[in-house]
Design a protein around this motif. Structure first.
Motif, PDB file in Angstrom:
ATOM      1  N   LEU A 122       0.864  -1.191   0.000  1.00 15.86           N
ATOM      2  CA  LEU A 122       0.000   0.000   0.000  1.00 15.86           C
ATOM      3  C   LEU A 122       0.894   1.233   0.000  1.00 15.86           C
ATOM      4  O   LEU A 122       1.768   1.377   0.858  1.00 15.86           O
ATOM      5  CB  LEU A 122      -0.902   0.013   1.239  1.00 15.86           C
ATOM      6  CG  LEU A 122      -1.703   1.302   1.460  1.00 15.86           C
ATOM      7  CD1 LEU A 122      -2.765   1.471   0.376  1.00 15.86           C
ATOM      8  CD2 LEU A 122      -2.365   1.303   2.833  1.00 15.86           C
ATOM      9  N   HIS A 123       0.638   2.086  -0.980  1.00 12.57           N
ATOM     10  CA  HIS A 123       1.506   3.249  -1.121  1.00 12.57           C
ATOM     11  C   HIS A 123       0.647   4.500  -1.331  1.00 12.57           C
ATOM     12  O   HIS A 123      -0.142   4.560  -2.272  1.00 12.57           O
ATOM     13  CB  HIS A 123       2.428   3.010  -2.328  1.00 12.57           C
ATOM     14  CG  HIS A 123       3.458   4.063  -2.487  1.00 12.57           C
ATOM     15  ND1 HIS A 123       4.538   4.158  -1.643  1.00 12.57           N
ATOM     16  CD2 HIS A 123       3.575   5.065  -3.383  1.00 12.57           C
ATOM     17  CE1 HIS A 123       5.273   5.189  -2.023  1.00 12.57           C
ATOM     18  NE2 HIS A 123       4.704   5.759  -3.074  1.00 12.57           N
ATOM     19  N   ILE A 124       0.819   5.459  -0.430  1.00 12.00           N
ATOM     20  CA  ILE A 124       0.036   6.693  -0.502  1.00 12.00           C
ATOM     21  C   ILE A 124       1.003   7.841  -0.782  1.00 12.00           C
ATOM     22  O   ILE A 124       1.968   8.025  -0.035  1.00 12.00           O
ATOM     23  CB  ILE A 124      -0.672   7.001   0.847  1.00 12.00           C
ATOM     24  CG1 ILE A 124      -1.457   5.796   1.358  1.00 12.00           C
ATOM     25  CG2 ILE A 124      -1.532   8.250   0.769  1.00 12.00           C
ATOM     26  CD1 ILE A 124      -2.642   5.432   0.561  1.00 12.00           C
ATOM     27  N   GLU A 125       0.732   8.604  -1.820  1.00 12.47           N
ATOM     28  CA  GLU A 125       1.682   9.656  -2.183  1.00 12.47           C
ATOM     29  C   GLU A 125       0.946  10.965  -2.446  1.00 12.47           C
ATOM     30  O   GLU A 125       0.060  11.039  -3.306  1.00 12.47           O
ATOM     31  CB  GLU A 125       2.425   9.206  -3.455  1.00 12.47           C
ATOM     32  CG  GLU A 125       3.722   9.925  -3.681  1.00 12.47           C
ATOM     33  CD  GLU A 125       4.394   9.372  -4.938  1.00 12.47           C
ATOM     34  OE1 GLU A 125       4.533   8.138  -5.055  1.00 12.47           O
ATOM     35  OE2 GLU A 125       4.718  10.176  -5.820  1.00 12.47           O
ATOM     36  N   GLN A 126       1.308  11.969  -1.686  1.00 15.74           N
ATOM     37  CA  GLN A 126       0.748  13.321  -1.873  1.00 15.74           C
ATOM     38  C   GLN A 126      -0.783  13.303  -1.970  1.00 15.74           C
ATOM     39  O   GLN A 126      -1.355  13.974  -2.813  1.00 15.74           O
ATOM     40  CB  GLN A 126       1.334  13.971  -3.142  1.00 15.74           C
ATOM     41  CG  GLN A 126       2.829  14.207  -3.102  1.00 15.74           C
ATOM     42  CD  GLN A 126       3.205  15.275  -2.087  1.00 15.74           C
ATOM     43  OE1 GLN A 126       3.631  14.937  -0.983  1.00 15.74           O
ATOM     44  NE2 GLN A 126       3.050  16.538  -2.418  1.00 15.74           N
ATOM     45  N   LEU A 127      -1.411  12.530  -1.130  1.00 12.68           N
ATOM     46  CA  LEU A 127      -2.873  12.403  -1.174  1.00 12.68           C
ATOM     47  C   LEU A 127      -3.483  13.633  -0.492  1.00 12.68           C
ATOM     48  O   LEU A 127      -3.316  13.834   0.712  1.00 12.68           O
ATOM     49  CB  LEU A 127      -3.308  11.115  -0.468  1.00 12.68           C
ATOM     50  CG  LEU A 127      -4.755  10.708  -0.661  1.00 12.68           C
ATOM     51  CD1 LEU A 127      -5.047  10.367  -2.116  1.00 12.68           C
ATOM     52  CD2 LEU A 127      -5.086   9.493   0.212  1.00 12.68           C
ATOM     53  N   LYS A 128      -4.203  14.435  -1.293  1.00  9.15           N
ATOM     54  CA  LYS A 128      -4.654  15.737  -0.787  1.00  9.15           C
ATOM     55  C   LYS A 128      -6.173  15.761  -0.641  1.00  9.15           C
ATOM     56  O   LYS A 128      -6.907  15.287  -1.519  1.00  9.15           O
ATOM     57  CB  LYS A 128      -4.217  16.822  -1.764  1.00  9.15           C
ATOM     58  CG  LYS A 128      -4.518  18.227  -1.290  1.00  9.15           C
ATOM     59  CD  LYS A 128      -3.913  19.209  -2.282  1.00  9.15           C
ATOM     60  CE  LYS A 128      -4.638  20.522  -2.240  1.00  9.15           C
ATOM     61  NZ  LYS A 128      -4.198  21.397  -3.313  1.00  9.15           N
ATOM     62  N   ILE A 175      -1.900   9.975  -5.156  1.00  6.81           N
ATOM     63  CA  ILE A 175      -1.904   8.596  -5.671  1.00  6.81           C
ATOM     64  C   ILE A 175      -2.139   7.612  -4.526  1.00  6.81           C
ATOM     65  O   ILE A 175      -1.558   7.753  -3.443  1.00  6.81           O
ATOM     66  CB  ILE A 175      -0.551   8.282  -6.361  1.00  6.81           C
ATOM     67  CG1 ILE A 175      -0.425   9.142  -7.624  1.00  6.81           C
ATOM     68  CG2 ILE A 175      -0.430   6.803  -6.709  1.00  6.81           C
ATOM     69  CD1 ILE A 175       0.971   9.148  -8.200  1.00  6.81           C
ATOM     70  N   ILE A 176      -3.006   6.635  -4.795  1.00  6.13           N
ATOM     71  CA  ILE A 176      -3.163   5.499  -3.869  1.00  6.13           C
ATOM     72  C   ILE A 176      -2.815   4.267  -4.692  1.00  6.13           C
ATOM     73  O   ILE A 176      -3.511   3.965  -5.673  1.00  6.13           O
ATOM     74  CB  ILE A 176      -4.608   5.374  -3.340  1.00  6.13           C
ATOM     75  CG1 ILE A 176      -5.077   6.677  -2.686  1.00  6.13           C
ATOM     76  CG2 ILE A 176      -4.730   4.206  -2.364  1.00  6.13           C
ATOM     77  CD1 ILE A 176      -6.563   6.731  -2.417  1.00  6.13           C
ATOM     78  N   ARG A 177      -1.777   3.571  -4.292  1.00  2.29           N
ATOM     79  CA  ARG A 177      -1.355   2.410  -5.076  1.00  2.29           C
ATOM     80  C   ARG A 177      -1.456   1.164  -4.204  1.00  2.29           C
ATOM     81  O   ARG A 177      -0.977   1.157  -3.058  1.00  2.29           O
ATOM     82  CB  ARG A 177       0.085   2.633  -5.544  1.00  2.29           C
ATOM     83  CG  ARG A 177       0.330   2.032  -6.923  1.00  2.29           C
ATOM     84  CD  ARG A 177       1.699   2.383  -7.438  1.00  2.29           C
ATOM     85  NE  ARG A 177       1.732   3.715  -8.045  1.00  2.29           N
ATOM     86  CZ  ARG A 177       2.724   4.564  -7.922  1.00  2.29           C
ATOM     87  NH1 ARG A 177       3.768   4.271  -7.182  1.00  2.29           N
ATOM     88  NH2 ARG A 177       2.692   5.720  -8.524  1.00  2.29           N
TER      89      ARG A 177
END
Lengths: 238, 524
Positions: free
Chosen positions: A2-8, A60-62
């Motif tokens: 699970l990878h969360i990046e710059q989730l605004k 991004i939610i990966r």
């Protein structure tokens, strides 16, 4: 996994104030990442964003290297366990779990066996015909975990699932959760109000404050981090 | 992703808008009516209209004053008496006036307080006396049910404190009870006033002539007896303005009453002081509510039961009554459910104001009473089509709208709660459409849906207002038939018809509440 990046996400309050939240974190297969922090900091918002119940402005939610942020809640490969009302009160325990496999309840023999196995693992065998009202608080949360187990999703989101339980029951359920996550190689995010839960459940813990991940560290280190003012204040107030 | 709002709610809004605006257009086009003169709109220059207006206000004011004063005493006694035997039965009895058709209750009131009744009132029951008794019969229980929860919300330790401080009954009232009740009384008073101002069947049957006519009855008489649509429209516009005024006052009030539909009320152990007084108050009120119903049953059983039941007209009227009841219940519940699907999504996304407005639209009949809608349709349609061909669609439409506030009241809290608790869960389990409806929505909603359908059907089956305007010899419902029998002084036949109507209403209510709603209550 699970990878969360710059989730605004921008929260518009009724008083007209806008609060911007921005999240970055990741969790590996078999890991329970605890999320702690003061009320209103954005812990549940983060889970709702990942689950798709709230729309993210950007980011991004990966999951397993696949972007899921544009998918609807039902299409995302994850399971969420809530603090309460995880079970439908008019359906028996077996049906509540079975809904996790197939909403039309057309189950194969293998799927039925799988449900029985899951219930057995969680010490719920023999209670299949009981309604949620006939179960204790701890049993109800175990049913929710059993459903998460049969759904075989890659990510498990837990929004204060043990908040209403006593210390002994919490400890027992956390142990069950740990072994399930490890066995199924899921990535789990556990939101909790209690630092002790994080200590019991997770090697790593994230501290969320004012809509941001202020710190991610080994749980014991994070809980002893006296340099960070927000953590110090939070731990002092718990 | 946030769930999109169901589009169907906007279809319902459009239908409601059309259903209200069409008759309004009929009323506002008064200038086109044959024989209209601009001076007709100067209603204040007509002594007849002034008298009708004054009487409408006077009877509504007195009915409200008496109902509310008595309700304060009765609610206090029930609250203070705590849990007593037959308490639930008493509260069920207080719920009956909601289900019993007005004209049936009027029959019972005549049997008890009429000149040949058990306790004759004055020289004649007809006129202000009868209207007041009937309005108190309907509104006293309603006001008690509205005020009782307020009383029960007073913390028990206040009573203990009062005991400790040796408060007298008066000091308790001034320091403990009145401050809690004060903010609720204006809302309850306004609701009762509105109901009495727009009351039709009671005034029509017990008014006794033009001296005791209200605006609603005067509208009916203008249309059906004087054949004067211009006067009817002028009166309808006047009534509409009054209702709008009251609605504006209502919206500006801080606290509006919450009409409790469910019968059970929490019991609170009260102080045992003045037990005799409280028992007497409760007993007298129970007798006041129960006696007319008992008297009506006695009269019916002594009446020509076989003759009335073997009359084909009765069965035809019963068929039409059932048709109206079931059709109105279906339309009203469907419309209410569709509206609430959207409003509960809005509410749970923090858009409380929009959700509230959407639900308020469903309560439009509080502002535009059924008879005003009926008058608009009557005036509009009578110029273009044969009214008799449109009786059932119009009566069903207006009765559906009359029932909508009850549907919203019953379904709204349950749908909001379900939406809040289970929507995310259903979404995460990919439980949508038919599967969601049969596995989750229907089991959780069937009980309130059954109650809502039962309430609307009972209201529609007992309606006399709209059917009196549109009905004819070929399209008579049981309430209209009963009114015709009363008008022809066929009292024994009327008593049997009244009992038949009452039993039919209760049977339909029971079968919908139990049949549709199911026996089991789903524990949340």
């Amino acid at each position: 996994m699970l990878h969360i990046e710059q989730l605004k996400f921008v929260y518009h309050s009724q008083s007209g104030l806008n609060t911007e939240m921005l999240f970055n974190l990741s969790a590996a297969p078999g890991e329970i990442l605890s999320i702690i922090g003061p009320s209103g900091g954005g812990k549940s918002t983060l889970l709702n964003l990942i689950a798709g119940f709230l729309p993210a402005q950007s980011g991004i939610i990966r999951i397993d290297d696949k972007s899921v942020q544009n998918l609807g809640p039902a299409q995302r490969p994850l399971t969420m366990v809530f603090q309460q009302h995880n079970l439908f009160p008019h359906l028996d325990l077996f049906t509540n779990v079975a809904l996790g496999i197939n909403p039309s309840l057309k189950l194969t023999d293998d799927q039925q066996d799988e449900i029985h196995d899951a219930l057995k693992k969680l010490s719920l065998d023999g209670l299949e015909k009981r309604k949620p009202g006939q179960l204790s608080g701890g049993q109800r949360q175990r049913v929710a975990l059993a459903r998460a187990l049969v759904r075989r999703q890659k990510v498990l989101l837990l929004d204060e699932p043990f908040a209403a339980l006593g210390p002994a029951l919490r400890q027992e359920l956390i142990e069950i959760l740990k072994s399930l996550v490890e066995q199924k190689s899921m990535a789990a995010l556990l939101v909790s109000h209690q630092p002790e839960d994080a200590l019991l459940a997770s090697k790593r813990t994230a501290f969320i404050h004012q809509g941001k991940v202020c710190a991610i560290d080994e749980t014991s280190k994070l809980l002893n981090n006296t340099a960070e003012k927000a953590i110090r204040e939070y731990l002092g107030s718990v | 992703m946030m769930r999109r709002q169901p589009v169907s709610a906007y279809w319902v809004l459009s239908i409601i808008g059309l259903a209200v605006l069409t008759p309004m257009a009929g009323l506002l086009a008064v200038g086109r009516l044959p024989g209209f003169e601009p001076g007709d709109l100067q209603f204040w220059s007509s002594s007849y209209i002034r008298r009708v207006l004054l009487f409408s206000f006077w009877q509504a004011f007195l009915s409200t004053l008496i109902s509310l004063t008595l309700a304060l005493l009765v609610a206090r006694s029930i609250a203070k008496r705590g849990d007593f035997p037959l308490r639930n039965l008493l509260l069920r009895l207080f719920g009956l006036p909601l289900v019993v058709p007005s004209i049936v209750a009027v029959m019972g009131i005549i049997s008890v307080y009429g000149s040949a009744g058990w306790f004759p009132v004055g020289r004649s029951l007809y006129g202000l006396n009868g209207i007041l008794i009937a309005h108190v019969f309907f509104n006293l229980p309603l006001a008690v049910r509205l005020l009782l929860p307020v009383w029960q919300a007073i913390p028990e330790h206040y009573d203990q404190l009062a005991e400790q401080l040796r408060f007298t009954a008066w000091q308790r009232w001034i320091h403990i009870e009145w401050p809690t009740l004060r903010e609720n009384i204006p809302g309850v008073a306004l609701l009762v006033f509105m109901l009495c101002l727009t009351s039709f069947a009671v005034v029509l049957t017990l008014g006794g002539g033009p001296r005791s006519s209200t605006l609603e009855v005067a509208i009916y008489q203008s249309l059906r007896f004087d054949f004067d649509p211009t006067q009817a429209v002028v009166l309808a516009l006047l009534q509409l303005m009054l209702c709008l005024l009251i609605a504006v006052i209502g919206l500006s009030l801080q606290k509006l009453p919450e009409v409790e539909i469910s019968i059970s009320v929490n019991s609170q152990a009260g102080a045992a002081s003045n037990r005799l007084y409280h028992n007497s108050v409760i007993l007298v009120t129970a007798a006041f509510i129960g006696m007319p119903l008992l008297a009506m049953i006695f009269d019916a059983l002594r009446g020509p039961v076989i003759d009335v039941l073997s009359d084909n007209k009765l069965w035809l009227a019963a068929t039409y009554t059932l048709l109206i009841g079931f059709a109105a219940a279906f339309c009203s519940v469907l419309a209410g459910w569709l509206l609430l699907r959207t409003s509960s999504v809005l509410a749970n996304h923090g858009k409380i104001r929009q959700a509230k407005w959407l639900e308020l639209v469903g309560s439009v009949v509080y502002v535009v009473p059924p008879l005003i809608l009926g008058t608009g349709y009557f005036v509009l349609l009578s110029q273009h089509v044969v009214i008799a061909d449109w009786v059932f669609p119009i009566v069903i439409l207006i009765n559906s709208m009359m029932g909508l506030p009850f549907v919203i009241k019953v379904l709204s809290p349950v749908m909001r709660k379900n939406q809040m608790r289970y929507d995310n869960l259903c979404n995460s389990l990919a439980l949508h459409g038919w599967n969601k409806w049969r596995r989750v929505d229907w089991p959780l909603l069937r009980k309130p849906l059954g109650l809502a359908a039962a309430l609307v059907s009972a209201l529609a089956m007992g309606d006399l207002g709209v059917i009196a305007l549109f009905g004819s010899a070929d399209t008579t419902t049981l309430p209209l038939m009963l009114y015709q029998q009363l008008g022809a002084y066929r009292i024994p036949q009327a008593a049997v018809t009244a009992l038949f109507l009452l039993l039919l209403c209760l049977l339909v209510f029971w079968s919908l509440e139990r049949g549709l709603g199911g026996r089991k209550d789903v524990t949340h």
